[in-house]
Design an enzyme around this catalytic site. Structure first.
Site, short mmCIF file in Angstrom:
data_model
loop_
_atom_site.label_atom_id
_atom_site.label_comp_id
_atom_site.label_asym_id
_atom_site.label_seq_id
_atom_site.Cartn_x
_atom_site.Cartn_y
_atom_site.Cartn_z
N THR A 129 0.74 -1.29 -0.06
CA THR A 129 -0.15 0.03 -0.06
C THR A 129 0.70 1.27 -0.05
OG1 THR A 129 -1.82 -1.30 1.22
CG2 THR A 129 -1.89 1.13 1.20
N GLU A 130 0.42 2.18 -0.89
CA GLU A 130 1.15 3.60 -0.83
C GLU A 130 -0.02 4.66 -0.32
OE1 GLU A 130 2.78 3.88 -4.68
OE2 GLU A 130 4.08 2.12 -4.12
N THR A 161 2.20 -3.06 8.41
CA THR A 161 2.35 -3.72 9.65
C THR A 161 3.77 -4.33 9.89
OG1 THR A 161 -0.07 -4.43 9.50
CG2 THR A 161 1.23 -5.85 10.78
N GLN A 244 -4.41 -17.05 1.15
CA GLN A 244 -3.87 -17.57 2.49
C GLN A 244 -4.23 -16.24 3.26
OE1 GLN A 244 -0.81 -20.40 3.15
NE2 GLN A 244 0.15 -18.93 4.31
N GLU A 245 -3.89 -15.07 2.95
CA GLU A 245 -3.69 -13.88 3.75
C GLU A 245 -5.20 -13.64 4.21
OE1 GLU A 245 -2.02 -10.51 1.86
OE2 GLU A 245 -3.05 -9.12 3.30
C1 LIG Z 1 -4.01 -1.35 10.39
C2 LIG Z 1 -3.60 -1.72 9.02
C3 LIG Z 1 -2.58 -2.57 8.67
C4 LIG Z 1 -2.21 -2.59 7.18
N1 LIG Z 1 -1.09 -3.44 7.03
C5 LIG Z 1 -0.77 -3.53 5.69
C6 LIG Z 1 0.62 -4.32 5.34
O1 LIG Z 1 1.03 -4.75 6.17
N2 LIG Z 1 0.93 -4.12 3.90
C7 LIG Z 1 0.27 -3.12 3.00
O2 LIG Z 1 0.52 -3.22 1.89
N3 LIG Z 1 -0.79 -2.81 3.42
C8 LIG Z 1 -1.49 -2.58 4.49
N4 LIG Z 1 -2.48 -1.90 4.86
C9 LIG Z 1 -3.13 -1.20 3.75
C10 LIG Z 1 -4.66 -1.90 3.48
O3 LIG Z 1 -4.68 -2.89 2.84
C11 LIG Z 1 -5.16 -0.67 2.82
O4 LIG Z 1 -5.65 0.22 3.56
C12 LIG Z 1 -6.55 -1.14 2.05
O5 LIG Z 1 -6.26 -2.25 0.88
C13 LIG Z 1 -7.55 -0.44 1.46
O6 LIG Z 1 -6.70 0.67 0.52
P1 LIG Z 1 -6.74 2.19 1.05
O7 LIG Z 1 -6.86 2.33 2.49
O8 LIG Z 1 -5.96 3.05 0.11
O9 LIG Z 1 -8.46 2.58 0.64
P2 LIG Z 1 -8.92 3.07 -1.00
O10 LIG Z 1 -8.68 1.89 -1.86
O11 LIG Z 1 -8.68 4.43 -1.10
O12 LIG Z 1 -10.55 2.61 -0.84
C14 LIG Z 1 -11.36 3.57 0.09
C15 LIG Z 1 -12.72 3.22 0.01
O13 LIG Z 1 -13.23 3.02 -1.40
C16 LIG Z 1 -13.58 1.56 -1.34
N5 LIG Z 1 -13.29 1.23 -2.94
C17 LIG Z 1 -12.13 1.05 -3.64
N6 LIG Z 1 -12.16 0.74 -4.75
C18 LIG Z 1 -13.43 0.32 -5.09
C19 LIG Z 1 -13.94 -0.40 -6.20
N7 LIG Z 1 -13.56 -0.53 -7.19
N8 LIG Z 1 -15.51 -0.57 -6.01
C20 LIG Z 1 -15.99 -0.19 -4.71
N9 LIG Z 1 -15.58 0.35 -3.69
C21 LIG Z 1 -14.10 0.70 -3.89
C22 LIG Z 1 -12.84 0.85 -0.59
O14 LIG Z 1 -13.52 -0.27 -0.35
C23 LIG Z 1 -12.89 1.78 0.66
O15 LIG Z 1 -14.24 1.38 1.25
C24 LIG Z 1 -3.10 -1.84 6.39
C25 LIG Z 1 -4.01 -0.93 6.71
C26 LIG Z 1 -4.46 -0.95 8.06
C27 LIG Z 1 -5.26 0.28 8.51
#
Ligand SMILES: Cc1cc2nc3c(=O)[nH]c(=O)nc-3n(C[C@H](O)[C@H](O)[C@H](O)COP(=O)(O)OP(=O)(O)OC[C@H]3O[C@@H](n4cnc5c(N)ncnc54)[C@H](O)[C@@H]3O)c2cc1C
Length: 382
Positions: A129-130, A161, A244-245
């Site tokens: 994630t970025e 994480t 698996q994740e």
């Molecule tokens: C505590 C914590 C630990 C984490 N650990 C890790 C980690 O170890 N490694 C890592 O890489 N990431 C990690 N993450 C990141 C996590 O995987 C992302 O926050 C998640 O994938 C959502 O991405 P985003 O936050 O950019 O939300 P966004 O992608 O911006 O989404 C915002 C909203 O839009 C919705 N949305 C987006 N696209 C669509 C679509 N096509 N259709 C309908 N709705 C949509 C989403 O469901 C959400 O409700 C972690 C996050 C948290 C909070």
């Protein structure tokens, strides 16, 4: 209490469970509240867990592990979920990050890293994630540009994480920004590499003892030996490993929901209002009956998912269904159980209050539940 007997585990798994439980009681229970204040667990916990064989138990013996099946990982996840010790990032390490090295690593990478991942000397993280790209992984901006036998990595990651503890990070980067999914590759980046900085430990509404960080890469030079698997295959590897994740997240969800439900049953028997136990109110009984029924059904479904995973038949659509259903249910159970606790449910010292804060992210990470619906919907309508 009547319950459908679990058949997924054998006797030796249950023996392993007893040792995990005992370990958590002695090594985590007395300290977890302090770790919540510190924003991370004590690093020594990782080494102690490694000594007991709780980290990456599925790693083959030749690389320092015990080479057992994923059910041992699942037991560690269940016990962490049940206890509510959410600061412990072993699941991310053992179930999610380390398997990338097991599956796609070169012989040299396996020998160099896996034994230390098992012992706890190396803590792993995975950085997909970025700041501007989460659900839309193909939208990442981090690049790895070839320079002779090296790659130069530039970019940043967030919400990672184990980000503070991590000694080794799988970094997802674009090696060919014009090639879409085929232009994404994975790199093994060691902490301390020049240009690689860990940002602050992020302040969260839950999982307070879990370190979650930003990571920054400025002209970080890595040799081609740090490429994980083949160049351009990163996106495919991630898609292969996501079931698996998502199973890991689902296992924690149901174990935690069961535990909070059990604690709530005990609570309502002890709490009185209007001269009688609140357990005697029909609303209490109906609420608990509904939740218990839903959790029991989810348990059977999830155990079947685990069996299918052991048989290598658990696919990405099944995983999306499991993650969607179990995490929605976990949040529902905890919300209803908190209500049955009244004001005490809002107090941090009560496990249900912590679970309320901790569980919320389960619907967000490992792919949001909306993304799970996309996967399921696409499969239905293809
Ligand atoms: C505590 C914590 C630990 C984490 N650990 C890790 C980690 O170890 N490694 C890592 O890489 N990431 C990690 N993450 C990141 C996590 O995987 C992302 O926050 C998640 O994938 C959502 O991405 P985003 O936050 O950019 O939300 P966004 O992608 O911006 O989404 C915002 C909203 O839009 C919705 N949305 C987006 N696209 C669509 C679509 N096509 N259709 C309908 N709705 C949509 C989403 O469901 C959400 O409700 C972690 C996050 C948290 C909070």
């Amino acid at each position: 209490m009547s319950a459908i007997p679990r058949t997924v585990y054998e006797e030796e798994h249950e023996l392993f469970r007893s040792s995990v439980k005992k370990f958590l009681e002695t090594e985590a229970a007395p300290y977890h509240a302090q770790w919540e204040k510190d924003g991370q667990v004590d690093r020594a916990l990782w080494l102690k867990a490694g000594e007991q064989g709780f980290l990456s138990p599925s790693v083959k013996e030749e690389y320092g592990g015990v080479g057992v099946d994923f059910r041992y990982n699942a037991i560690v996840d269940e016990e962490c979920g049940r206890s509510g010790f959410t600061g412990i990032g072993w699941g991310l390490h053992s179930d999610i990050a380390v398997p990338y090295i097991e599956r796609y690593g070169s012989e040299e990478q396996k020998q160099k890293y896996l034994p230390k991942c098992v012992s706890g000397e190396i803590v792993m993280a995975i950085a997909m994630t970025e700041p501007a790209a989460g659900s839309d992984l193909q939208g990442i901006k981090t690049t790895a540009v070839k320079d002779g036998d090296d790659y130069i990595i530039n970019g940043s990651k967030t919400f990672i994480t184990n980000g503070q503890h991590a000694d080794l990070v799988i970094v997802v980067a674009k090696t060919d920004p014009t090639a879409g999914a085929k232009g994404i590759s994975l790199f093994l980046l060691e902490a301390g590499a020049p240009g690689f900085e860990k940002g602050k430990n992020l302040e969260k509404i839950g999982l307070k003892a879990q370190d979650t960080s930003e990571l920054f890469f400025q002209d970080v030079r890595v040799s081609k030996d740090q490429l994980l698997g083949e160049e351009g295959m990163g996106f495919i590897y991630m898609m292969q490993d996501l079931p698996q994740e998502r199973l890991n997240v689902s296992i924690i969800a149901i174990a935690n929901a069961e535990s909070i439900l059990e604690q709530t049953v005990n609570y309502v028997k002890e709490r009185n209002a209007f001269g009688k136990s609140i357990a005697t109110f029909q609303n209490t009984q109906f609420k608990l009956a509904e939740l218990e029924t839903q959790v029991s059904v989810a348990r059977v479904f999830l155990d079947r998912c685990l069996e299918l995973h052991i048989e290598h038949k658990f696919d990405s659509v099944m995983a999306a269904k499991a993650k969607l259903m179990t995490t929605d249910l976990q949040c529902k159970v905890i919300d209803e159980c908190l209500q049955l606790h009244g004001g005490y449910g809002f107090m941090w010292e009560y496990p249900v209050a912590r679970a309320f804060a901790d569980s919320r992210v389960q619907r967000i990470y490992a792919g949001t539940n909306e993304v799970m619906k996309l996967i399921i919907g696409r499969d239905l309508l293809k």
